[in-house]
Design a protein around this motif. Structure first.
Motif, mmCIF file in Angstrom:
data_model
loop_
_atom_site.group_PDB
_atom_site.id
_atom_site.type_symbol
_atom_site.label_atom_id
_atom_site.label_comp_id
_atom_site.label_asym_id
_atom_site.label_seq_id
_atom_site.Cartn_x
_atom_site.Cartn_y
_atom_site.Cartn_z
ATOM 1 N N ARG A 43 0.801 -1.227 0.000
ATOM 2 C CA ARG A 43 0.000 0.000 0.000
ATOM 3 C C ARG A 43 0.832 1.275 0.000
ATOM 4 O O ARG A 43 0.447 2.268 -0.628
ATOM 5 C CB ARG A 43 -0.976 0.002 1.169
ATOM 6 N N THR A 44 1.993 1.278 0.639
ATOM 7 C CA THR A 44 2.836 2.479 0.637
ATOM 8 C C THR A 44 3.310 2.812 -0.771
ATOM 9 O O THR A 44 3.303 3.980 -1.188
ATOM 10 C CB THR A 44 4.050 2.285 1.563
ATOM 11 N N TYR A 45 3.709 1.798 -1.532
ATOM 12 C CA TYR A 45 4.154 2.029 -2.911
ATOM 13 C C TYR A 45 2.984 2.423 -3.801
ATOM 14 O O TYR A 45 3.134 3.260 -4.698
ATOM 15 C CB TYR A 45 4.841 0.784 -3.463
ATOM 16 N N LEU A 46 1.827 1.835 -3.568
ATOM 17 C CA LEU A 46 0.651 2.206 -4.353
ATOM 18 C C LEU A 46 0.275 3.660 -4.120
ATOM 19 O O LEU A 46 -0.120 4.366 -5.060
ATOM 20 C CB LEU A 46 -0.527 1.295 -4.004
ATOM 21 N N ASP A 47 0.399 4.130 -2.893
ATOM 22 C CA ASP A 47 0.067 5.531 -2.600
ATOM 23 C C ASP A 47 0.962 6.488 -3.376
ATOM 24 O O ASP A 47 0.527 7.573 -3.774
ATOM 25 C CB ASP A 47 0.203 5.805 -1.100
ATOM 26 N N LEU A 48 2.206 6.094 -3.611
ATOM 27 C CA LEU A 48 3.142 6.961 -4.329
ATOM 28 C C LEU A 48 2.787 7.100 -5.802
ATOM 29 O O LEU A 48 3.159 8.095 -6.435
ATOM 30 C CB LEU A 48 4.570 6.423 -4.190
ATOM 31 N N VAL A 49 2.095 6.107 -6.370
ATOM 32 C CA VAL A 49 1.792 6.130 -7.816
ATOM 33 C C VAL A 49 0.297 6.228 -8.080
ATOM 34 O O VAL A 49 -0.149 5.982 -9.194
ATOM 35 C CB VAL A 49 2.364 4.874 -8.511
ATOM 36 N N ARG A 50 -0.474 6.622 -7.067
ATOM 37 C CA ARG A 50 -1.930 6.655 -7.203
ATOM 38 C C ARG A 50 -2.382 7.479 -8.404
ATOM 39 O O ARG A 50 -3.330 7.124 -9.109
ATOM 40 C CB ARG A 50 -2.540 7.209 -5.919
ATOM 41 N N ASP A 51 -1.697 8.579 -8.685
ATOM 42 C CA ASP A 51 -2.092 9.451 -9.792
ATOM 43 C C ASP A 51 -1.819 8.834 -11.156
ATOM 44 O O ASP A 51 -2.300 9.350 -12.173
ATOM 45 C CB ASP A 51 -1.356 10.793 -9.700
ATOM 46 N N CYS A 52 -1.049 7.756 -11.195
ATOM 47 C CA CYS A 52 -0.728 7.110 -12.469
ATOM 48 C C CYS A 52 -1.677 5.964 -12.804
ATOM 49 O O CYS A 52 -1.589 5.384 -13.889
ATOM 50 C CB CYS A 52 0.703 6.576 -12.434
ATOM 51 N N LEU A 53 -2.554 5.618 -11.886
ATOM 52 C CA LEU A 53 -3.425 4.463 -12.086
ATOM 53 C C LEU A 53 -4.672 4.844 -12.871
ATOM 54 O O LEU A 53 -5.191 5.956 -12.750
ATOM 55 C CB LEU A 53 -3.822 3.863 -10.734
#
Length: 259
Positions: A43-53
């Motif tokens: 989840r920490t890594y996903l939060d960093l790229v949330r705008d790219c999803l």
């Protein structure tokens, strides 16, 4: 005549998202995230790229220490015919998920296409903010003994130190593991002088980035945590204007005094 049925197979992209800053993510990694039907990750890594999803993507997050579950889930969904992206911080082939994905695929006989998309690793990002400490041969060693016996880690530290490699130390310390970095320094001091430059970097390229330049003799006086990457210079490494530099050998070969 009945047509033969084929098992649906999709694709699994093991995506390296780099050190954290979005402008340091490779375009191919961005495309994989945008095109994925399912995105799986810590989840920490996903939060960093949330705008790219892609807003339409199914996002499956999990906590630390659930690496096998993440990889198995991603692989199973790809086997079911879906386009899956498994998110890894840094580079997926350096202390991350790429190897585990292939191990599981071999064990289960998976047929889904697996693509590994490289990313800027922590050692690259940390070296960049320190200056140029990795200009000559170096070794990366993790001090985590969760899956590697500590005596083997000690042998690797001693071998790298004795061969005068610059040493990049991952996972140097945690709340439960406090003695390994002390022992590591002891071994390094058997081969290096106390004034050997040492760089300590946490959160490279992120908002909470911290960079400290110290010495092998004084490194334990600094704050070191699980997210710190430690770079210990070799016998030629020097500090200059707050930067850490390991010569490649140009001066000895061509002479730079009058350049």
């Amino acid at each position: 005549m009945t047509a033969s049925r084929q098992t649906p197979t999709g694709t699994l992209s093991v995506v390296g998202t780099g050190p954290g800053a979005l402008d340091l993510m490779a375009p191919r990694a961005r495309r994989a995230l945008e095109n994925a039907e399912v995105v799986v990750g810590y989840r920490t890594y996903l939060d960093l790229v949330r705008d790219c999803l892609n807003p339409a993507s199914e996002v499956l997050s999990s906590a630390m220490m659930q690496e096998i579950d993440r990889c198995r889930t991603a692989l199973e969904m790809a086997e079911a015919g879906r386009r899956v992206a498994l998110v890894c911080g840094g580079d997926p082939g350096i202390y991350a998920m790429a190897g585990l994905v292939f191990e599981l695929a071999r064990a289960t006989g998976a047929t889904a296409a697996i693509e590994v998309i490289p990313g800027i690793a922590a050692l690259n990002a940390c070296a960049a903010v320190l200056g140029a400490p990795l200009m000559h041969d170096f070794a990366a060693i993790s001090l985590s003994d969760l899956m590697t016996p500590w005596p083997l880690i000690e042998r690797r530290i001693a071998a790298a130190a004795g061969a005068d490699f610059v040493v990049v130390i991952y996972n140097p310390k945690s709340k439960k593991r406090v003695d390994q970095i002390v022992r590591c320094r002891e071994i390094l001091l058997e081969h290096r002088t106390p004034d050997t430059p040492v760089g300590l970097v946490s959160g490279a390229s992120r908002e909470h980035e911290t960079v400290r330049l110290t010495t092998l003799g004084g490194m334990l006086d600094e704050e070191i945590g699980m997210q710190t990457t430690v770079i210990v210079g070799n016998s030629q490494t020097f500090a200059w204007q707050g930067r850490m530099v390991t010569p490649r050998g140009y001066s000895g070969k061509y002479g730079l005094d009058n350049a």
